[in-house]
Design an enzyme around this catalytic site. Structure first.
Site, PDB file in Angstrom:
ATOM      1  N   LYS A  82       3.442   2.457 -38.659  1.00  0.00           N
ATOM      2  CA  LYS A  82       4.325   3.111 -37.695  1.00  0.00           C
ATOM      3  C   LYS A  82       3.400   3.519 -36.565  1.00  0.00           C
ATOM      4  CE  LYS A  82       7.810   4.946 -40.820  1.00  0.00           C
ATOM      5  NZ  LYS A  82       8.433   6.169 -41.326  1.00  0.00           N
TER       6      LYS A  82
ATOM      7  N   HIS B 136       1.875   8.357 -33.320  1.00  0.00           N
ATOM      8  CA  HIS B 136       2.579   9.018 -32.233  1.00  0.00           C
ATOM      9  C   HIS B 136       1.908  10.324 -31.908  1.00  0.00           C
ATOM     10  CE1 HIS B 136       4.443  12.041 -34.736  1.00  0.00           C
ATOM     11  NE2 HIS B 136       4.731  11.100 -35.605  1.00  0.00           N
TER      12      HIS B 136
ATOM     13  N   HIS C 214       0.749  13.106 -34.278  1.00  0.00           N
ATOM     14  CA  HIS C 214      -0.530  12.848 -34.938  1.00  0.00           C
ATOM     15  C   HIS C 214      -1.679  13.133 -33.995  1.00  0.00           C
ATOM     16  CE1 HIS C 214       2.075   9.905 -37.318  1.00  0.00           C
ATOM     17  NE2 HIS C 214       1.839  10.945 -38.091  1.00  0.00           N
TER      18      HIS C 214
END
Length: 592
Positions: A147, A150, A153
């Site tokens: 994933k 983003h 994080h």
């Protein structure tokens, strides 16, 4: 420096010179006001407001007598000495000014000694040994494989890297963990999707991006075809059951993703001792956690799923295991914590996780304490608010490397505008990238962690105002002082530099006082876990230096003693500004 001062527990004048001055003030107060002890008096010595070095609020000692009379006793027969130059009484307060000449000399000597002649061989000004012998486990960053990395994080990474550095600076042994989201039904989805959309070539090129693309495509299929999710759940069940054929691809993907992440972290000046992940939490620990909760009568069944009722602590009901028997991340967190205790026997474990997860972490911590683990109170959640409006300027998806590339290219364009300077830089692309990353980090750490902030490209990459590029510029300008004054280099040893000429300069005094406070800034940050205190310090120092340039000149100063003393002041300021930037995980530049 005077060694006749009595020791006070928790102080160390050999690593924080202002401790000596505070002890001198406390001694004067406690000598004049028995039965007040030196230690009690010391706790009452605070930094003063503007223009005052230190202030003591007399009422806090709860002594008999009026503040005016107490103040007179302290002031009574005052004679200036090497520590204190004056005491003024203002209502309930006593204000102390330090001896400027001693202050400047002592601060610069200490910075020089601990930067260049440190017993450990590493620059240690600002560090302390309060955590010696203690062990911290800190989990931060923790992106999901496949994933996008983003922005939540990114915040965890920036704040976590700061805390990692901070605890090391305070003498702790630090074990930094990156707990990857490398398990769960999304891997069933990717395995299903990879047969249809996967490409070995794209995978080799950028595993994170390719697996993400596959995930997006297969999720789109799942919207119109319910079978996709059924198929994915079957795959994940096989993974959970340890079926090697289902795990083979997953292993390769995980390894490739970690390799790619490691490169991206290196760019951000962040590194982890251990890459772990949800997949590594042993089933036995998860089962043990469930058994223990069952034994304690804390688990109830709801349609085959297992719940823990935490209503009486206002924490709702928490799901531990889905009806189909697969684990969910709360169970894995419980198992993981027990496993980490067994492995590391930590004194403290910190989770750097967004405030949206406050409830999850409260539930998780509560369950560990209900399970009566004696170490449950050693866990701490360091939370943070949201980043709003983070996207590239075109407004596309947010992979970390896109954000870094964008910040670098904007800085690069700005740098090209000054052709002369640009041609002097050896590696303009590296400089542009570092300044861009500094802009991202400073914008993130400038305010209290819990505040949300709006990601603003123009503000972040500006050289005007309190921004990352401004801090790098301040450091570069200080570093250039040696290049611009070759006739003064090398400086004589500190014992042969006469700093007395600096005592008449308010600018020099302000800079020295700030430099002397840096060890306190570090100790305060350890208490609050707030990087913003260190950022504020760095800007205050940069401003104090920038207002001194015009009057405290080095180039063009005819008196060589004065020129040397000033250059030494600026070089000590460079060393401390650099130390503060490194603590914030920023690489200070020497040219730009």
């Amino acid at each position: 420096m005077n060694s006749s001062l009595p020791p006070v527990l928790g102080t160390d004048p050999s690593s924080c010179v202002l401790d000596a001055y505070r002890i001198a003030i406390a001694k004067r107060v406690s000598d004049a006001l028995p039965p007040l002890t030196l230690e009690q008096a010391y706790t009452g010595v605070d930094y003063g407001k503007k223009g005052v070095d230190f202030t003591v609020a007399l009422p806090r000692f709860r002594l008999p007598g009026k503040p005016d009379d107490l103040a007179q006793k302290v002031k009574g027969d005052f004679q200036p000495d090497e520590f204190i130059s004056s005491i003024t009484h203002d209502r309930q307060f006593l204000h102390f000014q330090l001896n400027t000449a001693s202050l400047i000399r002592d601060v610069l000597h200490q910075i020089h000694t601990l930067t260049y002649d440190s017993p450990t061989g590493n620059a240690s000004y600002g560090t302390n040994t309060s955590g010696a012998g203690k062990k911290l486990v800190i989990e931060y960053s923790s992106p999901n494989i496949a994933k996008s990395f983003h922005v939540g994080h990114l915040r965890s990474t920036i704040i976590g890297a700061f805390l990692d550095n901070l605890y090391k600076a305070c003498g702790w042994e630090v074990i930094s963990l990156n707990y990857l989201g490398d398990w769960g039904t999304q891997f069933g989805m990717i395995t299903t999707g990879f047969e249809k959309y996967g490409s070995q070539e794209e995978l080799e090129k950028d595993a994170i991006k390719h697996l993400y693309d596959v995930y997006v495509k297969v999720s789109k299929d799942a919207d119109s075809d319910p079978n996709v999710k059924v198929e994915a759940a079957k795959w994940f069940k096989r993974m959970e059951d340890g079926d090697e054929s289902a795990l083979a691809n997953w292993r390769v993907w995980r390894e490739m993703s970690v390799k790619k992440y490691t490169e991206e972290y290196e760019r951000l000046n962040v590194s982890f001792k251990v890459y772990t992940g949800e997949s590594e939490v042993g089933k036995e620990w998860q089962d043990r956690a469930l058994e223990r909760l069952e034994e304690m009568g804390l688990i109830s069944d709801a349609d085959g799923a297992k719940l823990v009722d935490l209503e009486k602590w206002k924490l709702g009901k928490a799901v531990l295991r889905k009806a189909n028997g697969t684990s969910i991340y709360l169970t894995r967190d419980l198992g993981g914590a027990i496993e980490r205790w067994e492995k590391y026997r930590f004194d403290k474990m910190i989770y750097v996780v967004a405030s949206q997860q406050d409830l999850h972490l409260s539930q998780f911590f509560k369950m560990l304490s209900l399970m009566e683990f004696p170490w449950a109170d050693r866990l701490e959640h360091v939370n943070y608010g949201l980043v709003l409006g983070m996207s590239t300027r075109k407004g596309t998806a947010v992979f970390l490397d896109q954000i870094i590339r964008e910040a670098s290219s904007v800085m690069h364009e700005q740098m090209k505008r000054n052709e002369v300077k640009y041609n002097n830089i050896e590696d303009p692309e590296m400089v542009a990238r570092e300044v861009g990353i500094t802009g991202i980090k400073i914008q993130d750490m400038a305010a209290k962690r819990i505040n949300n902030y709006t990601f603003n490209w123009d503000r972040m990459l500006s050289f005007e105002g309190d921004t990352g590029p401004y801090l790098q510029y301040a450091h570069v300008r200080l570093t250039s002082m040696e290049r611009k004054n070759p006739e003064l280099i090398p400086l004589p040893p500190p014992s042969q530099i006469d700093t007395s000429s600096l005592a008449s300069s308010q600018h020099a005094r302000d800079i020295a006082m700030l430099l002397g406070s840096y060890p306190d800034v570090v100790k305060t940050a350890l208490k609050t876990h707030e990087p913003s205190g260190v950022v504020t310090f760095a800007f205050r120092l940069a401003h104090a230096i920038s207002s001194a340039w015009e009057t405290l000149i080095v180039k063009g100063e005819e008196d060589i003693e004065k020129a040397r003393a000033r250059l030494w002041l600026y070089l000590c300021a460079r060393d401390v500004l650099g130390a503060a930037m490194r603590l914030l995980s920023i690489r200070p530049l020497e040219r730009m």
